[in-house]
Design a protein around this motif. Structure first.
Motif, PDB file in Angstrom:
ATOM      1  N   ALA A   1       2.116  46.252  13.498  1.00  0.00           N
ATOM      2  CA  ALA A   1       0.812  46.105  14.021  1.00  0.00           C
ATOM      3  C   ALA A   1       0.799  45.695  15.443  1.00  0.00           C
ATOM      4  O   ALA A   1       1.579  44.800  15.710  1.00  0.00           O
ATOM      5  CB  ALA A   1       0.469  44.946  12.996  1.00  0.00           C
ATOM      6  N   MET A   2       0.052  46.265  16.044  1.00  0.00           N
ATOM      7  CA  MET A   2      -0.151  45.931  17.661  1.00  0.00           C
ATOM      8  C   MET A   2      -1.174  44.987  17.846  1.00  0.00           C
ATOM      9  O   MET A   2      -2.319  45.034  17.303  1.00  0.00           O
ATOM     10  CB  MET A   2      -0.410  47.339  18.324  1.00  0.00           C
ATOM     11  N   VAL A   3      -0.864  43.923  18.566  1.00  0.00           N
ATOM     12  CA  VAL A   3      -1.669  42.950  18.858  1.00  0.00           C
ATOM     13  C   VAL A   3      -2.062  42.603  20.372  1.00  0.00           C
ATOM     14  O   VAL A   3      -0.988  43.009  21.146  1.00  0.00           O
ATOM     15  CB  VAL A   3      -0.928  41.406  17.961  1.00  0.00           C
ATOM     16  N   HIS A   4      -2.847  42.016  20.753  1.00  0.00           N
ATOM     17  CA  HIS A   4      -3.285  41.859  22.059  1.00  0.00           C
ATOM     18  C   HIS A   4      -3.762  40.687  22.460  1.00  0.00           C
ATOM     19  O   HIS A   4      -4.816  40.000  21.613  1.00  0.00           O
ATOM     20  CB  HIS A   4      -4.148  42.951  22.675  1.00  0.00           C
ATOM     21  N   GLY A   5      -3.439  39.991  23.561  1.00  0.00           N
ATOM     22  CA  GLY A   5      -3.979  38.588  23.717  1.00  0.00           C
ATOM     23  C   GLY A   5      -4.068  38.511  25.354  1.00  0.00           C
ATOM     24  O   GLY A   5      -3.624  39.189  26.090  1.00  0.00           O
TER      25      GLY A   5
ATOM     26  N   PHE B   1      -7.877  41.186  15.644  1.00  0.00           N
ATOM     27  CA  PHE B   1      -7.168  41.241  17.009  1.00  0.00           C
ATOM     28  C   PHE B   1      -5.939  42.305  16.853  1.00  0.00           C
ATOM     29  O   PHE B   1      -5.252  42.501  17.951  1.00  0.00           O
ATOM     30  CB  PHE B   1      -6.558  39.884  17.178  1.00  0.00           C
ATOM     31  N   VAL B   2      -5.844  43.200  15.756  1.00  0.00           N
ATOM     32  CA  VAL B   2      -4.867  44.263  15.726  1.00  0.00           C
ATOM     33  C   VAL B   2      -5.656  45.369  15.740  1.00  0.00           C
ATOM     34  O   VAL B   2      -6.472  45.759  15.269  1.00  0.00           O
ATOM     35  CB  VAL B   2      -4.422  44.126  13.957  1.00  0.00           C
ATOM     36  N   SER B   3      -5.103  46.059  16.884  1.00  0.00           N
ATOM     37  CA  SER B   3      -5.528  47.295  17.338  1.00  0.00           C
ATOM     38  C   SER B   3      -5.166  48.610  16.354  1.00  0.00           C
ATOM     39  O   SER B   3      -5.993  49.567  16.320  1.00  0.00           O
ATOM     40  CB  SER B   3      -5.406  47.796  18.663  1.00  0.00           C
ATOM     41  N   HIS B   4      -3.986  48.472  16.007  1.00  0.00           N
ATOM     42  CA  HIS B   4      -3.416  49.525  15.038  1.00  0.00           C
ATOM     43  C   HIS B   4      -2.208  49.034  14.345  1.00  0.00           C
ATOM     44  O   HIS B   4      -1.588  48.270  14.691  1.00  0.00           O
ATOM     45  CB  HIS B   4      -3.208  51.177  15.791  1.00  0.00           C
TER      46      HIS B   4
ATOM     47  N   GLN C   1       1.563  34.507  13.933  1.00  0.00           N
ATOM     48  CA  GLN C   1       1.448  33.393  13.161  1.00  0.00           C
ATOM     49  C   GLN C   1       0.377  33.682  12.035  1.00  0.00           C
ATOM     50  O   GLN C   1       0.724  33.527  10.750  1.00  0.00           O
ATOM     51  CB  GLN C   1       1.228  32.094  13.657  1.00  0.00           C
ATOM     52  N   GLN C   2      -0.801  34.212  12.428  1.00  0.00           N
ATOM     53  CA  GLN C   2      -1.759  34.488  11.408  1.00  0.00           C
ATOM     54  C   GLN C   2      -1.251  35.698  10.539  1.00  0.00           C
ATOM     55  O   GLN C   2      -1.450  35.650   9.234  1.00  0.00           O
ATOM     56  CB  GLN C   2      -3.113  35.096  12.212  1.00  0.00           C
ATOM     57  N   ILE C   3      -0.655  36.663  11.031  1.00  0.00           N
ATOM     58  CA  ILE C   3       0.126  37.973  10.372  1.00  0.00           C
ATOM     59  C   ILE C   3       1.023  37.236   9.286  1.00  0.00           C
ATOM     60  O   ILE C   3       1.241  37.711   8.144  1.00  0.00           O
ATOM     61  CB  ILE C   3       0.414  38.900  11.059  1.00  0.00           C
ATOM     62  N   ALA C   4       2.064  36.567   9.825  1.00  0.00           N
ATOM     63  CA  ALA C   4       2.996  35.886   8.991  1.00  0.00           C
ATOM     64  C   ALA C   4       2.286  35.127   7.865  1.00  0.00           C
ATOM     65  O   ALA C   4       2.773  35.231   6.782  1.00  0.00           O
ATOM     66  CB  ALA C   4       3.816  35.083   9.934  1.00  0.00           C
ATOM     67  N   ASP C   5       1.430  34.354   8.298  1.00  0.00           N
ATOM     68  CA  ASP C   5       0.671  33.654   7.101  1.00  0.00           C
ATOM     69  C   ASP C   5      -0.098  34.486   6.165  1.00  0.00           C
ATOM     70  O   ASP C   5       0.115  34.010   4.981  1.00  0.00           O
ATOM     71  CB  ASP C   5      -0.433  32.684   7.732  1.00  0.00           C
ATOM     72  N   LEU C   6      -0.615  35.522   6.585  1.00  0.00           N
ATOM     73  CA  LEU C   6      -1.116  36.511   5.540  1.00  0.00           C
ATOM     74  C   LEU C   6      -0.365  37.212   4.656  1.00  0.00           C
ATOM     75  O   LEU C   6      -0.229  37.479   3.588  1.00  0.00           O
ATOM     76  CB  LEU C   6      -1.819  37.489   6.395  1.00  0.00           C
ATOM     77  N   LEU C   7       0.938  37.540   5.144  1.00  0.00           N
ATOM     78  CA  LEU C   7       2.178  38.258   4.575  1.00  0.00           C
ATOM     79  C   LEU C   7       2.779  37.080   3.581  1.00  0.00           C
ATOM     80  O   LEU C   7       3.355  37.873   2.603  1.00  0.00           O
ATOM     81  CB  LEU C   7       3.133  39.017   5.487  1.00  0.00           C
ATOM     82  N   GLY C   8       2.800  35.977   4.119  1.00  0.00           N
ATOM     83  CA  GLY C   8       3.163  35.055   3.067  1.00  0.00           C
ATOM     84  C   GLY C   8       4.942  35.226   2.685  1.00  0.00           C
ATOM     85  O   GLY C   8       5.568  35.710   3.326  1.00  0.00           O
ATOM     86  N   ASP C   9       5.148  35.146   1.201  1.00  0.00           N
ATOM     87  CA  ASP C   9       6.349  35.501   0.790  1.00  0.00           C
ATOM     88  C   ASP C   9       6.869  36.913   0.854  1.00  0.00           C
ATOM     89  O   ASP C   9       8.053  37.282   0.744  1.00  0.00           O
ATOM     90  CB  ASP C   9       6.489  34.996  -0.489  1.00  0.00           C
TER      91      ASP C   9
END
Length: 163
Positions: free
Chosen positions: A112-116, A92-95, A127-135
């Motif tokens: 990171a550009m997201v589209h929905g 979902f990240v275009s760039h 939230q998915q990006i935040a989870d991936l980045l974690g701490d």
């Protein structure tokens, strides 16, 4: 080093590839080349750095994606390359790219550009990006699109293309 044929290919493609089933063939016919010549020359120009990339520029609004947000993240510099690649691979990240911070006002260095299709879609993606980045997520914000801007590819002036 670009030759005259390379320059003609750049000029013929700078407004985008023709919307035909065989765009390289259409360019080739226009320039008196074969489609293989066009593809090989474009690949060579890309490999040499004369051109950066060949890619689609979708109109997200026409595809039903009305909610667009540039997410900005403050991540430690020592892990930004690794994390940026992971974020950039999300479907979902275009760039996604690394930009300098402008402290103290702007602590963010990963964009990171997201589209929905809905605000909820975008919220889940963030939230998915935040989870991936974690701490490594030291802070974030989202800049939402408020108007549609015309997207175009690279354009040259009437001056000849030079090396």
């Amino acid at each position: 080093m670009l030759d005259e044929t390379d320059r003609k290919i750049i000029q013929a493609t700078q407004a985008g590839l023709p919307l035909t089933p065989q765009p390289y063939q259409a360019i080739a016919e226009q320039l008196g080349l074969t489609s293989d010549d066009v593809m090989l020359r474009l690949a060579a120009m890309q490999n040499s750095g004369s051109i950066r990339r060949i890619g689609a520029v979708p109109n997200h609004y026409k595809l039903g994606y009305r909610f667009n947000g540039m997410t900005v993240w403050n991540v430690p510099d020592e892990v930004i390359d690794e994390l940026g690649q992971q974020v950039g691979r999300l479907e979902f990240v275009s760039h996604c790219y690394h930009r300098p911070r402008h402290l103290p006002e702007w602590p963010y260095n990963l964009f990171a550009m997201v589209h929905g299709k809905s605000q909820q879609d975008v919220d889940k993606q963030i939230q998915q990006i935040a989870d991936l980045l974690g701490d490594s997520n030291l802070g974030c914000d989202v800049l939402y699109s408020t108007k549609i801007l015309k997207k175009t590819g690279f354009r040259t002036s009437n001056r000849p293309v030079t090396d």
